[in-house]
Design a protein around this motif. Structure first.
Motif, PDB file in Angstrom:
ATOM      1  N   LEU A   1       0.828  -1.204   0.000  1.00  0.00           N
ATOM      2  CA  LEU A   1       0.000   0.000   0.000  1.00  0.00           C
ATOM      3  C   LEU A   1       0.865   1.257   0.000  1.00  0.00           C
ATOM      4  O   LEU A   1       0.578   2.230  -0.705  1.00  0.00           O
ATOM      5  CB  LEU A   1      -0.938  -0.003   1.209  1.00  0.00           C
ATOM      6  N   PHE A   2       1.951   1.242   0.775  1.00  0.00           N
ATOM      7  CA  PHE A   2       2.830   2.412   0.856  1.00  0.00           C
ATOM      8  C   PHE A   2       3.482   2.707  -0.486  1.00  0.00           C
ATOM      9  O   PHE A   2       3.668   3.877  -0.855  1.00  0.00           O
ATOM     10  CB  PHE A   2       3.891   2.178   1.926  1.00  0.00           C
ATOM     11  N   TYR A   3       3.847   1.662  -1.217  1.00  0.00           N
ATOM     12  CA  TYR A   3       4.581   1.862  -2.474  1.00  0.00           C
ATOM     13  C   TYR A   3       3.677   1.852  -3.706  1.00  0.00           C
ATOM     14  O   TYR A   3       4.166   1.887  -4.839  1.00  0.00           O
ATOM     15  CB  TYR A   3       5.671   0.801  -2.609  1.00  0.00           C
ATOM     16  N   ASP A   4       2.365   1.821  -3.509  1.00  0.00           N
ATOM     17  CA  ASP A   4       1.438   1.883  -4.638  1.00  0.00           C
ATOM     18  C   ASP A   4       1.241   3.355  -5.007  1.00  0.00           C
ATOM     19  O   ASP A   4       0.374   4.045  -4.457  1.00  0.00           O
ATOM     20  CB  ASP A   4       0.110   1.218  -4.260  1.00  0.00           C
ATOM     21  N   ARG A   5       2.056   3.872  -5.937  1.00  0.00           N
ATOM     22  CA  ARG A   5       2.087   5.291  -6.252  1.00  0.00           C
ATOM     23  C   ARG A   5       1.305   5.600  -7.533  1.00  0.00           C
ATOM     24  O   ARG A   5       1.301   4.805  -8.486  1.00  0.00           O
ATOM     25  CB  ARG A   5       3.524   5.787  -6.420  1.00  0.00           C
ATOM     26  N   GLY A   6       0.676   6.765  -7.530  1.00  0.00           N
ATOM     27  CA  GLY A   6       0.041   7.255  -8.749  1.00  0.00           C
ATOM     28  C   GLY A   6       1.071   7.886  -9.668  1.00  0.00           C
ATOM     29  O   GLY A   6       2.271   7.952  -9.360  1.00  0.00           O
ATOM     30  N   ARG A   7       0.612   8.390 -10.803  1.00  0.00           N
ATOM     31  CA  ARG A   7       1.534   9.037 -11.746  1.00  0.00           C
ATOM     32  C   ARG A   7       2.208  10.250 -11.138  1.00  0.00           C
ATOM     33  O   ARG A   7       3.304  10.643 -11.557  1.00  0.00           O
ATOM     34  CB  ARG A   7       0.777   9.439 -13.000  1.00  0.00           C
ATOM     35  N   ASP A   8       1.547  10.852 -10.146  1.00  0.00           N
ATOM     36  CA  ASP A   8       2.111  12.029  -9.482  1.00  0.00           C
ATOM     37  C   ASP A   8       3.067  11.654  -8.353  1.00  0.00           C
ATOM     38  O   ASP A   8       3.575  12.520  -7.645  1.00  0.00           O
ATOM     39  CB  ASP A   8       0.995  12.926  -8.938  1.00  0.00           C
ATOM     40  N   GLY A   9       3.324  10.346  -8.179  1.00  0.00           N
ATOM     41  CA  GLY A   9       4.233   9.898  -7.128  1.00  0.00           C
ATOM     42  C   GLY A   9       3.612   9.817  -5.754  1.00  0.00           C
ATOM     43  O   GLY A   9       4.317   9.537  -4.771  1.00  0.00           O
ATOM     44  N   VAL A  10       2.324  10.050  -5.661  1.00  0.00           N
ATOM     45  CA  VAL A  10       1.637  10.052  -4.365  1.00  0.00           C
ATOM     46  C   VAL A  10       0.934   8.708  -4.145  1.00  0.00           C
ATOM     47  O   VAL A  10       0.208   8.246  -5.046  1.00  0.00           O
ATOM     48  CB  VAL A  10       0.604  11.199  -4.293  1.00  0.00           C
ATOM     49  N   PRO A  11       1.104   8.073  -2.989  1.00  0.00           N
ATOM     50  CA  PRO A  11       0.371   6.840  -2.677  1.00  0.00           C
ATOM     51  C   PRO A  11      -1.035   7.191  -2.188  1.00  0.00           C
ATOM     52  O   PRO A  11      -1.285   7.272  -0.974  1.00  0.00           O
ATOM     53  CB  PRO A  11       1.219   6.188  -1.593  1.00  0.00           C
ATOM     54  N   HIS A  12      -1.952   7.400  -3.091  1.00  0.00           N
ATOM     55  CA  HIS A  12      -3.263   7.950  -2.739  1.00  0.00           C
ATOM     56  C   HIS A  12      -4.031   7.052  -1.758  1.00  0.00           C
ATOM     57  O   HIS A  12      -4.716   7.559  -0.870  1.00  0.00           O
ATOM     58  CB  HIS A  12      -4.076   8.198  -4.008  1.00  0.00           C
ATOM     59  N   ALA A  13      -3.927   5.744  -1.921  1.00  0.00           N
ATOM     60  CA  ALA A  13      -4.635   4.848  -0.998  1.00  0.00           C
ATOM     61  C   ALA A  13      -4.056   4.970   0.414  1.00  0.00           C
ATOM     62  O   ALA A  13      -4.788   4.930   1.411  1.00  0.00           O
ATOM     63  CB  ALA A  13      -4.557   3.410  -1.496  1.00  0.00           C
ATOM     64  N   TRP A  14      -2.727   5.122   0.516  1.00  0.00           N
ATOM     65  CA  TRP A  14      -2.078   5.304   1.826  1.00  0.00           C
ATOM     66  C   TRP A  14      -2.511   6.633   2.441  1.00  0.00           C
ATOM     67  O   TRP A  14      -2.857   6.699   3.623  1.00  0.00           O
ATOM     68  CB  TRP A  14      -0.567   5.251   1.655  1.00  0.00           C
ATOM     69  N   VAL A  15      -2.508   7.691   1.636  1.00  0.00           N
ATOM     70  CA  VAL A  15      -2.922   9.005   2.130  1.00  0.00           C
ATOM     71  C   VAL A  15      -4.387   8.980   2.554  1.00  0.00           C
ATOM     72  O   VAL A  15      -4.771   9.610   3.553  1.00  0.00           O
ATOM     73  CB  VAL A  15      -2.667  10.090   1.067  1.00  0.00           C
TER      74      VAL A  15
END
Length: 856
Positions: A669-683
């Motif tokens: 979950l921490f390393y699942d990043r969007g195209r913007d580099g943000v881990p939206h599910a973690w956030v």
């Protein structure tokens, strides 16, 4: 030795900068970023060297630097703003307590909060761990809410130890001397301008304690110090170390805290309506309150005890009997044989107050039992701990179900402003509004967290981690140099930790039940987890073991030695000398907080609460506060709250569960990043955590709950019983004695449920008629209450989680009283009912004061 005449030299502060002294001596600066930034601007290096101590900082400033500041218009404007902010804070008339309970102030409600330790800030090292930090946070929130409260404790010359690790990783203890004159602490003077001193009678002598004050926002904290010249060398050492020495030293400390603390308040003309005992260490205060009331109002022991118990609250923090302080009878005789005479009771009656079984001469005197016997209110510090505590003291309340044992709970919290980063607080100011802090317990405040853009919240989290890695490396370098580590290891510090890797934190007291090494049970699996090149993980640990706990020290050693292995050297770190400053950096910097105690040994725990507002997430055993706080949308649970009888098997199962969570859920979950580099599910999980947990697990909610649940009603009760020369208390004593004499004659002679006879089964919505015949002997119906106790039956035919229906007196005939009532049938299944008689008096707190019950 020559005779030394002491005198105190204070720094010369130019008139334009005199406000700095005022700021420095009110600890409100410790949770005010503007004030901290002001002191940092004065001299950043000195601020760090002083241990974040503004008083010491000002004492070390050169006159040249003071002149520079005196002529710095921008600095003077910042100082003016900081002073104005302090004045507005202290003089506000719209605080929570003023808005809701102004009438209580007019009635003279005043709370005295007693604790063996207070953790306020790192530059006042008067604490060892969680108990003290909680006490410090309690005072801060009491100040913010403007609750009329004073704190009382001891001032330790050496405090708790500073931790150092040798080259092998073994903990060593160092006890530096505290210089009170270079700390934000002030001497309290009497009416003659001399230091205020109180005395407590010890065998063959009086021991004196000087009173100091720490101003915590609006709340004064009074601390007693025996290291003064009238005392002999041994007595000067009573307030030397926190939790140091033998059993007799502990007794001496608790005499000074309880009896000396009450005498200090009396000398200050502080008359508390409620005394809150934070653990049983201060329980002797209950006897001193009795003695003073006897002396002032001319009443006997039983009357004074009845009145003062109404104004005492005991909070227990331990889940095991071994956590309570106990003392042998012969030691008590040395210290109390004279004191009990002033109470008008025998020594045997005194000792009975501290025993579960008053007639058992082999039973030691228990401070928690003394606190329970002399308090009408008692609570644990989480919902689960309340349940555990009721089990612990069930034997004091025979005949009652466990649910009815009069121990409630108030779940602990943390003072968020003391731990939140400046960056996250600024983010909240912008998106939640400036009132997020005073309204921190309002769920509406945190509902706005979804308005924060994921990118901004994640940017702050990344900044936290970067700052923490820099802090960690600097601290490690200093530690390695002090421990005599090799040059190679010192140079490698710059490679330790990755500012972009998932960072897990574990920090707390190193007691064996907290299982700090649970994550190490499968080293190969751990190494693979840490060294995944695409998804690296790093773990930082900190904490102290009690000086006499070699088991805890061995855990530290195992972690340190593992961290020195070449394959994990850069991914596992143990930070030595855990204190409030280290904790603040940890809870701001880590992504995941790990907590894996052996359930149900964690009374509450608060370290994991401190990561919430900083954007950290929790992964924990369902124990303490996490048993209440866990939500699958906001964190992770290790196991499902199972209890085990085999500790080894428990460790095996729960370590596997921890590895599975990390490998399959947390790390991906921490390393699942969007195209913007943000881990939206973690956030999103961070936002869920903030929205669901921040409004609950804070000391504003906690202290407000204490006020409404205990402080206000108990103060009202105390004032009622103590007023008019304790007339109502005297009546209550007479009633109690009457009931105790006549209780042997009380009988439930007959119970009938005619509805059951008439029908084979009842339907939901029907009513069950219950009638009972009661013999009261010499008691009258006004002395007792007759109750139907009913509920669902378990397989052993016992009523579980019963409800109470008061039965109503109908008539009497030949000494038999007839009672009746009807039970609403609102649940299907096998139900049961029984009838009992319990004491009743409108002024009594029952069953705490009189735990008697007669069943059918």
């Amino acid at each position: 030795m020559p005779n030394v005449h002491a005198y105190h030299v204070v720094p010369y502060i130019p008139p334009a900068l005199e406000g700095l002294q005022r700021l420095a001596h009110n600890l409100r600066w410790a949770w005010n970023h503007e004030a901290i930034e002001l002191f940092l601007h004065i001299d950043r290096n000195l601020w760090e060297q002083s241990g974040h101590n503004p008083v010491h900082l000002l004492s070390q400033l050169s006159q040249e630097r003071l002149k520079e500041l005196e002529s710095d218009e921008a600095f003077l404007r910042r100082l003016e703003r900081a002073l104005r902010s302090l004045d507005e804070y202290l003089n506000s008339t719209t605080t929570w307590f003023q808005r809701r309970y102004a009438d209580a102030l007019a009635k003279g409600v005043r709370v005295a909060y007693f604790s063996m330790e207070f953790g306020l800030t790192e530059c006042v090292p008067n604490y060892s761990g969680g108990l003290g930090v909680l006490a410090g946070d309690h005072l801060k929130s009491a100040s913010d809410l403007n609750i009329p409260l004073v704190g009382v404790g001891l001032l330790y010359q050496q405090g708790y130890f500073r931790q150092q690790l040798n080259g092998d990783g073994w903990q060593q203890e160092n006890y530096p001397e505290n210089d009170f004159y270079h700390m934000p602490i002030s001497v309290v003077n009497n009416s003659e301008g001399q230091p205020l001193v109180v005395g407590v009678e010890f065998p063959g002598r009086t021991v004196y304690a000087q009173v100091w004050k720490v101003q915590v926002g609006r709340v004064p904290l009074y601390l007693l110090d025996t290291n003064i010249s009238p005392n002999n060398a041994a007595d000067q050492n009573i307030t030397d170390k926190l939790y140091g020495g033998d059993v007799e030293m502990r007794l001496r400390q608790e005499l000074i805290l309880g009896i000396g603390g009450m005498r200090a308040l009396n000398a200050l003309n502080v008359q508390p309506t409620l005394c809150h005992m934070n653990e049983g260490h201060s329980a002797f205060l209950s006897l001193e309150r009795v003695r003073v009331m006897m002396e002032v109002q001319g009443v006997d022991f039983h009357t004074a005890r009845e009145a003062t118990a109404a104004g005492n609250l005991f909070t227990t923090h331990t889940p095991v009997p071994a956590g309570f302080d106990v003392f042998p009878t012969d030691l008590l005789w040395q210290y109390f044989s004279g004191y009990v005479g002033k109470l008008g009771i025998s020594f045997e009656e005194f000792v009975a107050l501290g025993r579960v079984n008053p007639t058992d001469s082999d039973e030691k005197f228990n401070m928690a039992i003394l606190a329970l016997h002399n308090s009408n209110q008692c609570n644990g510090v989480s919902k689960l701990h309340g349940e555990v505590s009721r089990k612990l003291v069930k034997s004091l309340f025979p005949g009652l179900s466990e649910d009815e044992v009069p121990v409630s709970h108030v779940t602990n919290g943390i003072h968020v402003r003391s731990y939140i980063s400046h960056e996250m607080a600024a983010l909240f100011d912008y998106y939640l509004g400036w009132r997020w802090s005073p309204d921190i317990s309002d769920p509406k405040t945190w509902a706005k967290i979804d308005e924060v853009p994921d990118e901004e919240l994640w940017r702050v989290r990344c900044l936290h981690r970067e700052h923490f890695v820099s802090y960690l490396r600097n601290r490690l370098r200093q530690s390695y140099e002090r421990r005599g580590m090799s040059e190679f290891e010192i140079r490698q510090v710059q490679n330790i930790f990755n500012p972009e890797a998932l960072t897990i934190g574990f920090a707390r007291r190193f007691a064996t039940y907290k299982r700090a090494t649970l994550f190490m049970r499968d080293i190969d699996r751990l190494v693979r987890l840490l060294n995944d090149s695409n998804r690296p993980v790093q773990i930082v640990l900190a904490g102290k073991s009690h000086p006499r706990d070699d088991g805890g020290k061995e855990l530290i050693k195992q972690i340190v030695q593992l961290a020195r292995r070449g394959d994990v050297r850069n991914s596992i770190v143990f930070l030595e000398d855990y204190d409030i400053s280290v904790a603040r950096n940890l809870v701001q910097g880590v992504d995941l907080w790990l907590n894996n105690p052996r359930r149900p040994m964690e009374a509450s725990g608060t370290s994991g609460m401190k990561v919430l507002a900083n954007g950290g997430l929790n992964c924990s055993i369902l124990d303490g506060w996490w048993a209440e706080g866990y939500d699958p949308k906001a964190g992770w649970a290790i196991g499902r709250g199972e209890d085990y009888t085999d500790p080894e098997y428990q460790d095996h199962v729960e370590s596997l569960a921890l590895y599975d969570l990390l490998e399959k859920e947390i790390v991906p979950l921490f390393y699942d990043r969007g195209r913007d580099g943000v881990p939206h599910a973690w956030v999103n999980r961070i936002k869920n955590s903030m929205r669901l947990l921040c409004p609950v697990f804070n000391t504003h909610r906690m202290v407000a709950e204490y006020a409404e649940k205990f402080y206000l009603p108990a103060s009202e009760h105390y004032l009622t019983l103590a007023g008019n020369r304790a007339e109502r208390a005297q009546q209550l004593v007479k009633w109690r004695q009457k009931v105790q004499r006549g209780w042997g004659e009380v009988r439930v002679t007959k119970v009938e449920t005619p509805t059951i006879w008439q029908k084979e089964a009842l339907h939901v919505g029907m009513r069950l008629q219950v009638t009972a015949q009661i013999q009261l002997g010499g008691l009258s119906p006004s002395d007792i209450a007759v109750q139907a106790y009913y509920g669902t039956l378990d397989v052993a035919h016992n009523i579980t989680h019963g409800s109470i229906l008061p039965l109503v007196w109908q008539s009497s005939e030949n000494g038999t009283h007839h009672y009746a009532g009807e039970i609403d049938c609102h649940e299907s299944g096998m139900q049961g009912v029984s009838v009992r008689v319990v004491p009743f008096h409108p002024d009594a707190t029952l069953p705490m004061q009189l735990p008697l019950v007669k069943w059918e």
